[in-house]
Enzyme design. Structure first.
Site, mmCIF file in Angstrom:
data_model
loop_
_atom_site.group_PDB
_atom_site.id
_atom_site.type_symbol
_atom_site.label_atom_id
_atom_site.label_comp_id
_atom_site.label_asym_id
_atom_site.label_seq_id
_atom_site.Cartn_x
_atom_site.Cartn_y
_atom_site.Cartn_z
ATOM 1 N N GLY A 197 6.721 -122.231 81.202
ATOM 2 C CA GLY A 197 7.175 -123.601 81.443
ATOM 3 C C GLY A 197 8.430 -123.773 80.623
ATOM 4 O O GLY A 197 9.151 -122.807 80.396
ATOM 5 N N CYS A 242 6.211 -116.063 78.545
ATOM 6 C CA CYS A 242 7.527 -116.710 78.633
ATOM 7 C C CYS A 242 7.659 -117.828 77.592
ATOM 8 O O CYS A 242 7.784 -117.531 76.415
ATOM 9 C CB CYS A 242 7.785 -117.198 80.058
ATOM 10 S SG CYS A 242 9.505 -117.625 80.327
ATOM 11 N N ARG A 298 15.813 -117.257 73.057
ATOM 12 C CA ARG A 298 15.573 -117.941 74.343
ATOM 13 C C ARG A 298 16.615 -117.507 75.353
ATOM 14 O O ARG A 298 17.744 -117.200 74.999
ATOM 15 C CB ARG A 298 15.659 -119.462 74.157
ATOM 16 C CG ARG A 298 14.354 -120.091 73.720
ATOM 17 C CD ARG A 298 14.477 -121.598 73.687
ATOM 18 N NE ARG A 298 14.495 -122.185 75.012
ATOM 19 C CZ ARG A 298 14.877 -123.445 75.270
ATOM 20 N NH1 ARG A 298 15.280 -124.229 74.295
ATOM 21 N NH2 ARG A 298 14.845 -123.914 76.491
ATOM 22 N N ILE A 342 11.913 -114.878 84.360
ATOM 23 C CA ILE A 342 12.578 -116.099 84.807
ATOM 24 C C ILE A 342 13.199 -116.809 83.609
ATOM 25 O O ILE A 342 12.471 -117.326 82.750
ATOM 26 C CB ILE A 342 11.583 -117.019 85.545
ATOM 27 C CG1 ILE A 342 11.099 -116.304 86.817
ATOM 28 C CG2 ILE A 342 12.231 -118.354 85.890
ATOM 29 C CD1 ILE A 342 10.020 -117.015 87.567
ATOM 30 N N ARG A 343 14.526 -116.800 83.536
ATOM 31 C CA ARG A 343 15.221 -117.346 82.359
ATOM 32 C C ARG A 343 14.441 -116.917 81.104
ATOM 33 O O ARG A 343 14.151 -117.722 80.222
ATOM 34 C CB ARG A 343 15.308 -118.879 82.433
ATOM 35 C CG ARG A 343 16.338 -119.393 83.453
ATOM 36 C CD ARG A 343 16.306 -120.899 83.581
ATOM 37 N NE ARG A 343 16.363 -121.559 82.293
ATOM 38 C CZ ARG A 343 17.443 -122.127 81.763
ATOM 39 N NH1 ARG A 343 18.573 -122.153 82.435
ATOM 40 N NH2 ARG A 343 17.395 -122.701 80.587
ATOM 41 N N HIS A 379 6.199 -113.049 83.515
ATOM 42 C CA HIS A 379 5.116 -113.890 84.051
ATOM 43 C C HIS A 379 4.055 -113.070 84.774
ATOM 44 O O HIS A 379 4.074 -113.001 86.009
ATOM 45 C CB HIS A 379 5.696 -114.932 85.012
ATOM 46 C CG HIS A 379 6.557 -115.939 84.354
ATOM 47 N ND1 HIS A 379 6.050 -116.987 83.634
ATOM 48 C CD2 HIS A 379 7.898 -116.031 84.262
ATOM 49 C CE1 HIS A 379 7.043 -117.713 83.138
ATOM 50 N NE2 HIS A 379 8.182 -117.149 83.501
ATOM 51 N N GLU A 435 1.236 -113.917 85.455
ATOM 52 C CA GLU A 435 0.470 -114.846 86.298
ATOM 53 C C GLU A 435 1.101 -115.043 87.675
ATOM 54 O O GLU A 435 0.460 -115.574 88.574
ATOM 55 C CB GLU A 435 0.287 -116.189 85.583
ATOM 56 C CG GLU A 435 1.532 -117.062 85.453
ATOM 57 C CD GLU A 435 2.466 -116.673 84.304
ATOM 58 O OE1 GLU A 435 2.264 -115.581 83.721
ATOM 59 O OE2 GLU A 435 3.391 -117.447 84.005
ATOM 60 N N SER A 486 9.753 -124.377 76.950
ATOM 61 C CA SER A 486 9.217 -124.332 75.588
ATOM 62 C C SER A 486 9.506 -125.625 74.831
ATOM 63 O O SER A 486 8.676 -126.092 74.047
ATOM 64 C CB SER A 486 9.793 -123.136 74.825
ATOM 65 O OG SER A 486 11.196 -123.207 74.785
#
Lengths: 195, 335
Positions: A52, A84, A115, A142-143, A178, A180, A54
């Site tokens: 999500g 992440c 980050r 992802i980023r 990720h 998940e 942070s």
């Protein structure tokens, strides 16, 4: 046995689905719960901090004092996995982005994180990783953040270039990508076996 | 890093990005200072635009993509993702935003549409798109075109949640309704939904005096035949029926002005909330921003909603949507 996915913000449901599949595969009798309630988290035998933002998740877990419970349970040996944004929150130290945004960290892993280590969304990528103890895995970044420094007690499980993207320190497990979002449940099965 | 081993811009990456926004609030901002307020309040992303929708409404004229210099200032000011709006169908504005490093493009009815026939073929981009929808048909078409996130259109810039509620209810009930039709029926729905792609070819034939119906094999949009589109929409609808929700993240947008509005949209099943004019048109933007973030995270806890709504100041004034003429409505743009 309860596994709690910290459910303030991010891809909570995806973790719940992956954990349920993994528990079935391992024939474990688990209650997988997406929750933000202190009394429910208190009763957990494993905790997942999802992906999500942070900055947002930190503000919420520290605001609601959920942070204290996670830190205490982790110190008692309860397995905690972060993916992440979750990896960022597990770290002891952050980069200038973490500092600039006054993001509070849980400090459960002796690492320094960066980050958005690989760039913006345009630079987000998928790649095949070989994760120590887990095996080949199609990882989605992802980023994504990355671990830039790790102390002795930290076991490096996978790297991309000079960056550590998967690590374990005793009962704490962290991934920059990720698991998940993948169809593959190897990572979640590995985590459940830590209970 | 061995570049050939990396894949960029896959559907999984794009939809995954949108999933990371779930349970969050995305705030409209027009400069770096506002972006900072949004980030401090706990926004998961900011939407960079030239003017908030309420001001676009007031000013009139053609509303376009924001100045890239402003967008770049916002990108440099915050660490959270930055989204920006393009006009419906304006491929080049989208390419410019991708080149600039914007994290997600909002192909938005709030700006003046650039193409009356088509939306952007979003699969051709590396960065993900979000698009507005009033109905399951609009949502399914946008997802088929490659949108990684859907949001209700609502009626932007009104501070009036009624249209966002209407669109959320319409989409949810339409999804439930798919269970009541058999697969032949769903195929017919897909054919009906595909109807809006044939306007260009239809207009051309009419103008040329050719009296021929559109057939399955006619190429009607980019490289896709009418049959490709129907089959694509059909597969999408079957999956939506099976999982009983859209196949991408679905946010609420267009008129959310208070913490209670935001929580209400979450209770109706939104995955998260966009707040446009609601924050920086309120009397106290920082407090409103924080309160709306809190409300989204505690949407099912009425005592929290009551507490955070206390004395936060005045919400934006707002407009009665029912007094707007059809011409004044933004939601009718881009079906």
């Amino acid at each position: 046995m309860r596994v709690s996915v910290i459910g303030f913000q991010g891809d909570v449901e995806e973790h719940v689905i992956a954990l349920n599949k993994s528990a079935n595969r391992l024939h474990l009798d688990c209650e997988i719960l997406a929750t933000r309630k202190a009394d429910e988290i208190e009763e957990s035998e494993a905790i997942v901090i999802p992906g999500g933002e942070s900055t947002t998740i930190s503000r919420l877990i520290f605001g609601d004092k959920i942070s204290d419970i996670i830190i205490r349970l982790a110190n008692e040996g309860v397995p905690v996995m972060g993916t992440c944004a979750g990896l960022i929150l597990l770290a002891r130290e952050g980069d200038e982005q973490v500092e600039k945004t006054d993001t509070q960290l849980l400090g459960l892993m002796d690492v320094r994180v960066k980050r958005n280590a690989f760039g913006r969304q345009r630079e987000s990528f998928q790649t095949r990783l070989n994760i120590k103890g887990i095996g080949e895995f199609d990882a989605v970044f992802i980023r994504a953040p990355a671990i830039t420094e790790a102390e002795n007690g930290v076991d490096v499980l996978a790297t991309v270039d000079e960056y550590v993207v998967a690590a374990k320190q005793d009962n704490i497990l962290a991934f920059a990508f990720h698991p998940e979002l993948a169809d593959d449940t190897k990572v979640h099965e590995y985590f459940l076996r830590m209970i | 890093m061995e570049l050939e081993k990396l894949k960029f811009g896959t559907e999984l990456i794009k939809r995954g990005f949108a999933k990371m926004q779930k349970g969050g609030v995305i705030m409209d901002v027009t400069n770096a200072e506002q972006a900072g307020v949004a980030e401090d309040a706990g926004a998961v992303a900011v939407m960079a635009l030239h003017k908030v929708p309420a001001d676009i409404r007031q000013t009139g004229g053609v509303a376009r993509m924001a100045d890239p210099k402003k967008i770049k200032e916002i990108i440099d000011a915050v660490t959270i993702p930055v989204m920006a709006k393009i006009r419906i169908g304006h491929v080049t504005e989208a390419q410019a935003l991708e080149a600039l490093g914007v994290d997600m493009v909002d192909e938005s009815e709030v700006l003046t549409p650039a193409d009356v026939f088509f939306h952007v073929d979003k699969r051709k981009f590396v960065i993900p798109f979000v698009c507005g929808a009033r109905s399951l048909g609009e949502a399914t078409r946008r997802i088929w075109e490659g949108a990684a996130m859907i949001r209700t259109k609502g009626e932007a810039g009104t501070g009036n949640v009624v249209e966002a509620v209407r669109h959320m209810r319409l989409i949810n009930r339409s999804i439930a309704n798919l269970k009541e039709i058999d697969e032949d029926g769903i195929h017919k729905v897909a054919e009906h939904y595909a109807g809006s792609y044939v306007k260009l070819l239809g207009d051309i034939r009419e103008e040329a005096g050719i009296n021929r119906e559109i057939t399955q094999k006619d190429v009607v949009f980019e490289e896709y035949t009418f049959e490709d589109i129907v089959e694509g929409l059909y597969r999408e609808l079957l999956e939506i029926r099976d999982i009983q929700r859209l196949t991408v993240v679905n946010f609420a947008a267009g008129g959310v002005a208070t913490p209670a509005d935001a929580a209400f949209m979450m209770q109706l099943g939104a995955d998260g909330v966009f707040v446009g004019s609601g924050i920086f048109k309120s009397s106290n933007p920082a407090d409103f921003a924080s309160a709306i973030v809190e409300a989204v995270h505690h949407y099912d806890e009425p005592e929290v909603i009551a507490e955070i709504s206390k004395g936060i100041g005045e919400a934006m004034k707002g407009l009665d949507v029912f007094l707007l003429s059809e011409d004044e409505k933004l939601q009718t743009r881009g079906v």
